[in-house]
Enzyme design. Structure first.
Site, PDB file in Angstrom:
ATOM      1  CB  THR A 392     -69.013 -19.324 160.471  1.00 17.45           C
ATOM      2  OG1 THR A 392     -69.808 -18.171 160.729  1.00 17.45           O
ATOM      3  CG2 THR A 392     -69.352 -19.832 159.107  1.00 17.45           C
ATOM      4  CG  ASP A 432     -73.239 -10.463 159.440  1.00 18.85           C
ATOM      5  OD1 ASP A 432     -72.482 -10.085 160.344  1.00 18.85           O
ATOM      6  OD2 ASP A 432     -73.118 -11.564 158.882  1.00 18.85           O
ATOM      7  CB  SER A 457     -73.089 -13.408 154.219  1.00 24.26           C
ATOM      8  OG  SER A 457     -72.173 -14.427 154.531  1.00 24.26           O
ATOM      9  CB  SER A 458     -67.718 -12.420 154.536  1.00 27.99           C
ATOM     10  OG  SER A 458     -67.874 -11.058 154.778  1.00 27.99           O
TER      11      SER A 458
HETATM   12  N1  GLU Z   1     -71.845 -13.579 159.927  1.00 31.90           N
HETATM   13  C1  GLU Z   1     -70.717 -13.824 159.107  1.00 31.90           C
HETATM   14  C2  GLU Z   1     -71.089 -13.782 157.649  1.00 31.90           C
HETATM   15  O1  GLU Z   1     -72.112 -14.223 157.277  1.00 31.90           O
HETATM   16  C3  GLU Z   1     -70.100 -15.130 159.375  1.00 31.90           C
HETATM   17  C4  GLU Z   1     -69.477 -15.155 160.702  1.00 31.90           C
HETATM   18  C5  GLU Z   1     -68.249 -15.986 160.719  1.00 31.90           C
HETATM   19  O2  GLU Z   1     -67.797 -16.503 159.743  1.00 31.90           O
HETATM   20  O3  GLU Z   1     -67.713 -16.134 161.802  1.00 31.90           O
HETATM   21  O4  GLU Z   1     -70.326 -13.337 156.862  1.00 31.90           O
END
Ligand code: GLU
Length: 578
Positions: A392, A432, A457-458
């Protein structure tokens, strides 16, 4: 300037009004026009963003160019094969938008498909590298729709620099090289092997730092975007069929069909905002857990005078860690795609509820075990801890009109599913989802896999306003579930401790995602660690923590507005203010 004033005021033949006019003219002519500020994870992307601003583009125009370049130079993190969330503040209408370009599960995926990969790291990675983990990418359509609604420059004007960069090549950065070198799966994909490695099959050498990487396929895709648009090429036409055929060539099971792409939509949602002290913090609501979890933690912390604590003292770390732990209990139980599940958002963010949660915390003793909150009209849910890997990217942009864009973009793990198509990497964002469909009591989990659902997601693209509704800060970070700790702690640094963004992003990190406290390796003293253990964090761990926080802070005094930026030293970012 002084000589200018003296000259004019000595000359009594001019009227005071004309003098004022001349002074204004002086400023207009002599001060270089302010274009804006851009902070991204890569200097080439920052430069392209700034070039667009200087050409008269706004934050959204610059965001399109930035994302194109990040997808090229930082393919491990984000790109055309991934998804993203953007919080956009449109100054003229004083409106705030939360734009959801999250990946979506295929219509034909069986709801229990992920169960077979449960329970082991090996199983997790078998799914990561399987076409079944690829969701319909949302980033390209988000860019097109965001530009159609808010862009200032013509669509085609945003493409030249990224196309040239892809065609003529860019130097491999140290971080990209390290990630290629340590990846176990990238070489299993024919295109990725050719692109990222040199040498023969039995002696593959990861391309080194500084080697110029050319990506003609990516240039070609961007040229198609420029000439024919994104919805007609990526979600219907040739690019889509190439993705589908590349997935078919990859070992595993693939559920994506043309109608999944055709039916994909970007959703303009309402950002979730909450007050914290004198500020209004706005971030991405479901299907991201970012806003709710951060606002819950802030709501708990608001019951304490944080500024009285010593920065990085064990007491402060303990307090934030406990508040984060409690909020993750709720996150892991109640959050999911709002188009599929009912989420008690108002109850979760109620200040009285958060005060009660704060009462569970003792400054002298770690909570042994707590339960998720109970809410009216929502069945109690099982608490489920799922996996998420770290990849990300986050970027922030402001422009001369006062617009602001805070965008987090992802392919999930580093190089996503490791499947490369037409010069870009396809995501593994569907991992996720919870790998379990129902809990032991037979109750469906909020974040269970379902056809056409978006995984939780985060990602937390955030914009903060001061009490007079002036823009105060834009920020966000990569880091999987750790994003929440990274962003939260930076907000606390900016608001409670009044840090400059550079200091705020450089601070030692600590995280808690419900599995205990983790401290950034080699950043905390033995005394701090000992004290934390005495309070009850016996099993605390030290790890490398790769936040990538990028911040723009707007500071106002009576005369002037100052723009300050923060670039996380743990990544390769750069800020430009011009
Ligand atoms: N898949 C994660 C999310 O959407 C993000 C991955 C990351 O930040 O490395 O929360």
């Amino acid at each position: 300037m002084l000589s200018f004033l003296r000259r004019n005021f000595r000359n009594l033949s001019i009227s005071p009004l004309s003098a004022v006019f001349q002074i204004i003219l002086f400023f207009l002519l002599s001060e270089p026009a302010y274009a804006g500020a851009v902070v991204t994870a890569n200097p080439l992307a920052t430069k392209v963003g700034m070039d667009i601003l200087k050409k008269g583009g706004n934050a959204v125009d610059a965001g399109v160019g930035v994302q194109y370049v990040l997808g090229l130079v930082e393919p491990q993190s984000s790109g055309l094969g991934g998804g993203s969330f953007a919080i956009f503040y449109h100054k003229k209408s004083d409106e705030l938008y939360a734009i959801d370009g999250r990946e979506k599960a295929p219509k034909r995926i069986p709801y229990n498909f992920f169960e077979q990969y449960r329970g082991s790291r090996q199983g997790f990675f078998r799914l990561v590298t399987n076409p079944a983990s690829v969701g319909v990418p949302g980033t390209p359509l988000l860019l097109e729709e965001m530009h159609a609604r808010f862009g200032q420059l013509g669509w085609s004007e945003l493409h030249d620099e990224p196309i040239t960069l892809a065609a003529e090549g860019f130097p491999i950065s140290p971080r990209l090289h390290v990630l290629i070198a340590r990846d176990k799966f990238l070489k299993n994909n024919v295109d990725a092997k050719k692109y990222f490695f040199s040498g023969s099959n039995d002696n593959l050498i990861p391309k080194n730092v500084g080697i110029i990487l050319k990506n003609p396929s990516y240039a070609d895709v961007l040229a198609q975007f420029r000439d024919e648009g994104i919805s007609t090429t990526f979600y219907k036409g040739k690019i889509m069929s190439n993705i589908l055929s590349d997935l078919k060539k990859t070992a595993g099971t693939d559920f994506l069909h043309p109608d999944d792409f055709e039916n994909y939509s970007v959703v303009f949602r309402k950002p979730l905002c909450g007050s914290y002290r004198n500020f209004r913090v706005c971030s991405m609501g479901p299907p991201s857990s970012g806003a709710i979890t951060i606002l819950q933690i802030l709501g708990i912390l608001e019951n304490y005078e944080l500024a009285k604590f010593k920065k990085n003292s064990p007491e402060l770390i303990h307090l934030i860690s406990e508040a984060t732990y409690l909020s993750f209990l709720d996150r892991n139980s109640y959050l999911g795609d709002p188009d599929f599940v009912n989420i008690p958002i108002a109850q979760m963010l109620d200040k009285n509820y958060l005060k009660q949660r704060a009462r569970l915390i003792s400054l002298f003793e770690k909570i042994e075990q707590a339960s998720p909150g109970k809410f009216k009209n929502v069945a109690e849910k099982s608490h489920y801890i799922d996996h998420s890997m770290n990849s990300t990217t986050h970027f922030v942009i402001t422009d001369k009109w006062g617009n602001a864009l805070s965008m987090t973009s992802s392919v999930e793990s580093a190089f996503g599913s490791r499947i490369m198509s037409q010069g870009f990497i396809l995501n593994n964002q569907l991992t996720d989802f919870s790998f379990r469909y129902k809990d032991d009591n037979g109750i469906k989990l909020q974040n269970s896999l379902e056809p056409e659902k978006r995984p939780l997601s985060s990602m937390s693209p955030t914009i903060i306003f001061d009490k007079d509704n002036n823009l105060f800060a834009l920020l966000g970070s990569p880091g999987g579930k750790n994003i929440i700790s990274y962003v939260l702690q930076t907000i606390v640094r900016l608001i409670d401790f009044d840090f400059h963004p550079t200091n705020a992003v450089s601070e030692p990190r600590f995280v808690n995602t419900g599995r205990g406290l983790i401290l950034e390796k080699d950043k905390f003293s033995i005394e701090v660690i000992d004290r934390l253990k005495k309070i009850g964090h016996y099993d605390l761990k030290e790890r490398k923590l790769f936040s990538g926080i990028h911040v723009i802070k707007v500071k106002k005094d009576k005369i002037q507005t100052y723009i300050e930026t923060g670039v996380d030293p743990r990544r390769e970012g750069m800020a430009l203010i011009e």
